[in-house]
Design an enzyme around this catalytic site. Structure first.
Site: not given
Ligand code: PEP
Length: 256
Positions: A10, A12, A100, A102, A172, A178, A218
């Site tokens: 992803n 973003k 997601h 976000e 998640e 992040g 992460s």
């Molecule tokens: C994500 O954007 O879904 C995500 C898990 O980001 P990151 O791997 O940067 O934590």
């Protein structure tokens, strides 16, 4: 039941369409022959890159699936700035992330909207990656499972068993996205097992055994092997690390 692992990148709101082409080419170059026979990889660039990435994947016959990060649930209409699932399907998009954290937190997407998106994505024969996850406050209050399983119940409302078997759920934890903090493999496995159990309650054994559950938060080359070795973790949804072809290719090669 063997479930083919799915590793999804992803991006973003990162990488323009020129950078996207370079990144996908480099990623493909870094993955040794044969690795993609056993692992599926989907790339989720920003909307403005999708046509370029589609053309690259198709013209060079790359073994990557095209993904999107989001879409609207209506086919068309007065929704300024939104993108129809029909348009994504026309570009041979295979996977669409929905719900997601976000999108939920920054853009106010509700469980009902996420459910409408799941149904709309499947109407166009694409596969939803339905995201769920708890905040740190919810985790500390012991509310992880009630939050996550509530999102699963709502997100899967009106979806048939056959459709659920074919879709992807991404667990998640919001505090791990992040931030460089990762759930321990044991913690991630516990929640993913609870999600599969919830799917079992909502449907049947065959469906619960077939549905793929990703972990996201992460994920890096270093922690991917342990996370991916958990019995109920069938893939990874990767944000930051998917922007770096070296790191993302290490994640894809989690099996050694
Ligand atoms: C994500 O954007 O879904 C995500 C898990 O980001 P990151 O791997 O940067 O934590």
């Amino acid at each position: 039941m063997t479930r083919t692992p799915l590793i999804s990148g992803n991006w973003k709101m990162n990488l323009n369409h020129f950078e996207a082409i370079q990144t996908v080419q480099k990623l493909h170059y870094l993955i040794p022959k044969g690795v993609l026979d056993n692992v599926e990889v989907s790339i989720h660039p920003p909307f403005t890159d999708i046509r370029s990435v589609q053309t690259l994947i198709e013209s060079e016959d790359l073994d990557f699936a095209l993904g999107a990060q989001h879409c609207h649930f209506e086919d068309s209409g007065a929704f300024t700035g939104e993108v129809s699932p029909a348009f994504l399907a026309k570009l041979n998009t295979q996977y669409v992330i929905c719900g997601h954290s976000e999108r939920r937190e920054v853009f106010g997407e509700t469980d009902e909207m996420v459910n409408a998106k799941v149904l709309a994505i499947m109407k166009y024969a694409m596969t939803p990656i339905l995201c769920c996850g708890e905040t740190l406050t919810e985790r500390e209050a012991g509310k992880t499972e009630s939050k996550v399983l509530g999102q699963i119940d709502a997100g899967l409302a009106g979806v048939t068993n056959e459709q659920i078997a074919a879709l992807v759920i991404a667990y998640e934890p919001i505090w791990a996205i992040g931030t460089g903090k990762t759930a321990t493999a044991d913690d991630a496995q516990t929640v993913c097992a609870a999600i599969r159990m919830q799917v079992r309650k909502l449907t049947d054994d065959a469906t619960a055994d077939a549905v793929r559950i990703q972990y996201g938060g992460s994920v890096k080359g270093g922690n991917a092997p342990e996370l991916m070795s958990q019995p109920d973790i069938d893939g990874a949804l990767v944000g930051g690390a998917s922007l770096d072809p070296d790191e993302f290719s290490r994640i894809i090669q989690f099996n050694g």
